[in-house]
Design a protein around this motif. Structure first.
Motif, PDB file in Angstrom:
ATOM      1  N   GLU A  74       0.839  -1.199   0.000  1.00 24.27           N
ATOM      2  CA  GLU A  74       0.000   0.000   0.000  1.00 24.27           C
ATOM      3  C   GLU A  74       0.875   1.250   0.000  1.00 24.27           C
ATOM      4  O   GLU A  74       1.792   1.374   0.799  1.00 24.27           O
ATOM      5  CB  GLU A  74      -0.918   0.013   1.220  1.00 24.27           C
ATOM      6  CG  GLU A  74      -1.958   1.092   1.131  1.00 24.27           C
ATOM      7  CD  GLU A  74      -3.073   0.895   2.144  1.00 24.27           C
ATOM      8  OE1 GLU A  74      -3.386   1.871   2.840  1.00 24.27           O
ATOM      9  OE2 GLU A  74      -3.614  -0.225   2.223  1.00 24.27           O
ATOM     10  N   ARG A 106      -1.245  -0.997  -4.248  1.00 27.67           N
ATOM     11  CA  ARG A 106      -2.473  -0.206  -4.017  1.00 27.67           C
ATOM     12  C   ARG A 106      -2.073   1.205  -3.654  1.00 27.67           C
ATOM     13  O   ARG A 106      -1.306   1.422  -2.725  1.00 27.67           O
ATOM     14  CB  ARG A 106      -3.279  -0.810  -2.879  1.00 27.67           C
ATOM     15  CG  ARG A 106      -3.921  -2.136  -3.228  1.00 27.67           C
ATOM     16  CD  ARG A 106      -4.783  -2.592  -2.107  1.00 27.67           C
ATOM     17  NE  ARG A 106      -5.421  -1.431  -1.505  1.00 27.67           N
ATOM     18  CZ  ARG A 106      -6.407  -1.463  -0.652  1.00 27.67           C
ATOM     19  NH1 ARG A 106      -6.879  -2.604  -0.266  1.00 27.67           N
ATOM     20  NH2 ARG A 106      -6.924  -0.369  -0.144  1.00 27.67           N
ATOM     21  N   THR A 108      -3.402   4.685  -2.269  1.00 28.74           N
ATOM     22  CA  THR A 108      -4.538   5.191  -1.500  1.00 28.74           C
ATOM     23  C   THR A 108      -4.318   6.656  -1.157  1.00 28.74           C
ATOM     24  O   THR A 108      -3.197   7.104  -0.953  1.00 28.74           O
ATOM     25  CB  THR A 108      -4.721   4.394  -0.200  1.00 28.74           C
ATOM     26  OG1 THR A 108      -3.526   4.507   0.581  1.00 28.74           O
ATOM     27  CG2 THR A 108      -5.002   2.926  -0.476  1.00 28.74           C
TER      28      THR A 108
END
Length: 135
Positions: A74, A106, A108
């Protein structure tokens, strides 16, 4: 004759390695003061992009291009990742950003909206498409 044949194969192998380009690694566990190698990856796409810009400015851009290998995990982001014409490669020497590993990276970020309430003002509701009203 065999000596020259073997020497030719060695030179060809070296040329293939050079023309295959270079990899720059990015990992959520990396740091932007690292070297961008698999053992010492950068933390952000911005740092990888800036490394590529530096290679171009120094005249050291690899003949086969550069691949940015983005490790799984992330990545919190604060702003939009921006590329310009100076960040592109060529057909023979491309710049490629690629997920590396079994799991995708990912990214974010954003702003959490709190205390959001449905629109009740009739003038505003009239401007909304019918399908959006009441949602």
């Amino acid at each position: 004759m065999t000596f020259y044949w073997n020497l030719g194969l060695i030179v060809l192998g070296i040329l293939c390695m050079w023309s295959s380009g270079a990899d720059i690694f990015v990992s959520p566990d990396g740091a932007d003061d690292h070297t961008g190698t698999a053992a010492r990856p950068f933390r952000t796409l911005e740092r990888a992009r800036d490394e590529i810009r530096g290679l171009k400015q120094a005249g050291a851009f690899p003949e086969g291009g550069v691949t940015v290998m983005i490790q799984p995990g992330e990545y919190p982001v604060q702003r939009t990742f921006q590329l310009t014409a100076e960040d592109s490669g060529t057909a023979a020497s491309p710049v490629v950003y690629r997920a590396a590993g079994a799991s995708p990276p990912r990214f974010t970020g954003g702003v959490r909206l709190r205390r959001f309430t449905p629109v009740e003002d009739p003038a505003v509701l009239d401007r909304l498409p019918e399908s959006a009203r009441g949602h």
